[in-house]
Design an enzyme around this catalytic site. Structure first.
Site, PDB file in Angstrom:
ATOM      1  N   ASP A  28      -2.321  -1.947  10.673  1.00  0.00           N
ATOM      2  CA  ASP A  28      -2.508  -1.892   9.217  1.00  0.00           C
ATOM      3  C   ASP A  28      -3.076  -3.186   8.646  1.00  0.00           C
ATOM      4  O   ASP A  28      -3.468  -3.220   7.478  1.00  0.00           O
ATOM      5  CB  ASP A  28      -1.142  -1.695   8.529  1.00  0.00           C
ATOM      6  CG  ASP A  28      -0.724  -0.245   8.488  1.00  0.00           C
ATOM      7  OD1 ASP A  28      -1.503   0.613   8.927  1.00  0.00           O
ATOM      8  OD2 ASP A  28       0.397   0.016   8.013  1.00  0.00           O
TER       9      ASP A  28
ATOM     10  N   LYS B 140       0.841  -1.216   0.000  1.00  0.00           N
ATOM     11  CA  LYS B 140       0.000   0.000   0.000  1.00  0.00           C
ATOM     12  C   LYS B 140       0.865   1.249   0.000  1.00  0.00           C
ATOM     13  O   LYS B 140       2.048   1.194   0.362  1.00  0.00           O
ATOM     14  CB  LYS B 140      -0.902   0.025   1.227  1.00  0.00           C
ATOM     15  CG  LYS B 140      -0.189  -0.037   2.598  1.00  0.00           C
ATOM     16  CD  LYS B 140       0.343   1.246   3.174  1.00  0.00           C
ATOM     17  CE  LYS B 140       0.906   1.112   4.577  1.00  0.00           C
ATOM     18  NZ  LYS B 140       1.648   2.316   5.048  1.00  0.00           N
TER      19      LYS B 140
END
Ligand code: C5P
Length: 281
Positions: free
Chosen positions: A134, A9
């Site tokens: 995350d 990401k």
């Protein structure tokens, strides 16, 4: 053998509250997007759980988030998962790209499929949140807003079709995430560095961890300012707690040209990657 892809990401935006929560974390407001850089994980049934990875520096013991994912899964499963897991690492670590978190999320999904446990999103999400802030995002890696300590994930529908060419630059050193958060209220802005909000495609790009991280690693600030001057660069920002700096461009050719110039002008040992943000769009 079953093989899974774990995409990394970047943070399009990362805002942090200055206040430390009772649990030691900070509340955040993050806009997260998947990129086309992936690790591959291969799973084989085995007598015990072992990790294999040829990339030097990747811990293969219980401190690896993949191992933590297996252990978290086993708590609910009540038995051993017994997998030999090979990680083909392409996402650099200590990079702010969520590589370890992505691998952990894929591991939860993989063992759930391989062992036929059929745990739903709610159970997987609960396990993911224990492994790291995350990790829940990576259970469904689409452009999302992440709040709380990062574990409350809401897909952003109007950005589902948004995409852009991206170039990633990462120096050889990494940044430890706890350090970035710890220095949040104890660091100053560097003179001449632009930390302000950048606007593109109706998105506000900003990363409030740049201040503490740039204070310790001024090279990253210099890279940001260098990126902003390059032809075709529309946004330049640090991802997560660094040390990856990324730039968004109009065309893939511009991203490629920036990567080549960065190696020639800044540092020939930089890790570089040119690709797309939100490649499924
Ligand atoms: O959740 P994760 O293990 O990835 O977080 C690593 C460290 O980063 C935490 O121990 C904490 O020091 C810091 N952190 C934080 N606030 C967040 C996320 C992480 O302070 N929202």
């Amino acid at each position: 053998m079953t093989s899974y892809q774990a995409p990394a990401k970047i943070n399009l935006s990362l805002r942090v509250s200055n206040k430390v929560r009772e649990d030691g974390y900070h509340n955040v407001d993050i806009l997260m997007a998947p990129i086309d850089l992936c690790d591959t994980l291969e799973f084989h049934n085995s007598r015990t759980t072992t990790l294999l990875c040829e990339t030097p520096g990747v811990p293969l013991d219980e401190s690896n988030l993949v191992f933590k994912a297996v252990r978290e899964f086993e708590k609910l499963y009540g038995r051993k998962a017994k997998q030999r897991i090979t990680i083909i690492k392409r996402v650099p670590f200590g990079a702010g790209l969520g590589g370890g978190s992505a691998d952990a999320a894929v591991t939860l999904q993989a063992v759930n499929e391989i062992l036929g446990t059929n745990y739903g999103m709610e159970e997987l999400h609960a396990m993911a949140a224990v492994i790291g802030s995350d990790v829940p995002f990576f259970l469904n890696p689409v452009v999302s807003r992440c709040t709380g300590r990062g574990e409350i994930v809401t897909p952003v529908e109007h950005l589902a079709g948004w995409t852009r060419p991206v170039v990633l630059l990462k120096p050889q050193f990494g940044v430890a995430t706890p350090y970035a958060y710890k220095m949040l209220t104890r660091s100053r802005r560097l003179r001449g560095v632009n930390y302000g909000v950048q606007h593109l495609d109706d998105i506000d790009f900003v990363n409030e961890l740049e201040r503490p991280v740039f204070a310790k690693f001024p090279l990253l600030a210099a890279m940001k300012m260098w990126l902003k001057e390059q032809e075709g660069v529309r946004v330049a920002l640090m991802s997560g707690s660094g040390s990856t700096m990324f730039a968004l461009t109009d065309t893939p050719e511009q991203a490629q040209a920036v990567a080549e110039k960065a190696r020639a002008e800044l540092d020939p040992t930089l890790f570089v990657h040119c690709g797309m943000v939100n490649p499924q769009a």
